[in-house]
Structures are given as structure tokens and as C-alpha cells.
Design a protein around this motif. Sequence first.
Motif, short mmCIF file in Angstrom:
data_model
loop_
_atom_site.label_atom_id
_atom_site.label_comp_id
_atom_site.label_asym_id
_atom_site.label_seq_id
_atom_site.Cartn_x
_atom_site.Cartn_y
_atom_site.Cartn_z
N HIS A 37 28.50 -44.50 -10.68
CA HIS A 37 29.70 -43.64 -10.29
C HIS A 37 30.28 -43.00 -11.40
CE1 HIS A 37 29.93 -45.16 -6.12
NE2 HIS A 37 29.47 -46.26 -6.75
N GLY A 38 29.87 -43.03 -12.52
CA GLY A 38 30.25 -42.38 -13.82
C GLY A 38 31.55 -43.32 -14.43
N THR A 39 31.73 -42.73 -15.69
CA THR A 39 32.81 -43.37 -16.60
C THR A 39 34.12 -43.23 -15.81
OG1 THR A 39 31.54 -42.95 -18.42
CG2 THR A 39 33.85 -43.29 -18.68
N ASN A 40 34.66 -44.34 -15.50
CA ASN A 40 35.94 -44.08 -14.96
C ASN A 40 35.92 -43.61 -13.39
OD1 ASN A 40 37.33 -45.62 -16.96
ND2 ASN A 40 37.78 -43.53 -17.94
N GLY A 41 34.84 -43.44 -12.73
CA GLY A 41 34.52 -43.04 -11.44
C GLY A 41 34.51 -41.54 -11.48
N HIS A 42 34.08 -41.13 -12.71
CA HIS A 42 33.86 -39.43 -12.53
C HIS A 42 32.31 -39.21 -12.46
CE1 HIS A 42 37.75 -38.06 -13.96
NE2 HIS A 42 37.72 -39.08 -14.48
N SER A 43 31.75 -39.15 -11.40
CA SER A 43 30.48 -39.04 -11.11
C SER A 43 29.93 -37.69 -11.53
CB SER A 43 29.92 -39.47 -9.64
OG SER A 43 28.85 -39.16 -9.25
N VAL A 44 28.57 -37.76 -11.83
CA VAL A 44 28.10 -36.33 -12.41
C VAL A 44 26.92 -35.99 -11.48
CG1 VAL A 44 29.11 -36.28 -14.77
CG2 VAL A 44 26.99 -37.57 -14.29
N ALA A 45 26.38 -37.16 -10.67
CA ALA A 45 25.06 -37.24 -10.06
C ALA A 45 25.68 -37.16 -8.54
CB ALA A 45 24.15 -38.16 -10.27
N GLY A 46 24.44 -37.37 -7.72
CA GLY A 46 24.82 -37.26 -6.44
C GLY A 46 25.74 -38.46 -5.59
#
Length: 98
Positions: A37-46
Motif C-alpha cells: 500500500h506504499g509508505t504511510n498508505g500512499h500507494s503507487v501501484a494498483g
Amino acid sequence: MSLYQLLGASCLLLSLSSLHAQERNAALLASACAACHGTNGHSVAGTPSLVGLDKMYFVEQMQLFQTGQRPSTVMMKHAKGYSEDEIRLLAEFFSQQK
């Protein structure tokens, strides 16, 4: 300083250290989510972003994963590893991210 003032100050310090510990624990728990889900919830994928999610929505979804009512190969396993308190800490953490 009176005894009551000393007791009051002690209680305040204990509650502040407890709050700081909860924030630190929430960030540590959230770091396990970063791989998908990315760092601190910042998703960069799907994978869905967790940033700014409503706390109750987050809690409800995690509970659905725990019970299998929301099927997911990965999240069902992850969700079962969290206690109710840990899920609430994560919900608070992600709801405050921007």
C-alpha cells in the motif's frame, strides 16, 4: 508544589508518554502495510491507497477480511494477525495521512 499538583503533573506526563507510544506503535504497524500500500498508505501501484480513509470504513473492511466475508488471498491472512486495538490504531493512523 502541593501533593495534588505533583500527582496531576505526573498523570499528565504518563498520559503524554502513552499517547506518544501509541503513535509510534501505529507507525510501526503501518510499516508492514507499505510493501503493498506504499509508505504511510500512499500507494503507487494498483493496490488501493489507505491515505485519508474513514476510520470506521477501515475497521469494517479489516473485520470483513478477518471473517472471510471480503475474500482476498493476502489481506485475509494479514487481517487475522491484528487485534482489534491494532486495527483501530491503524485506522486512526491512515485517516490522518494526507
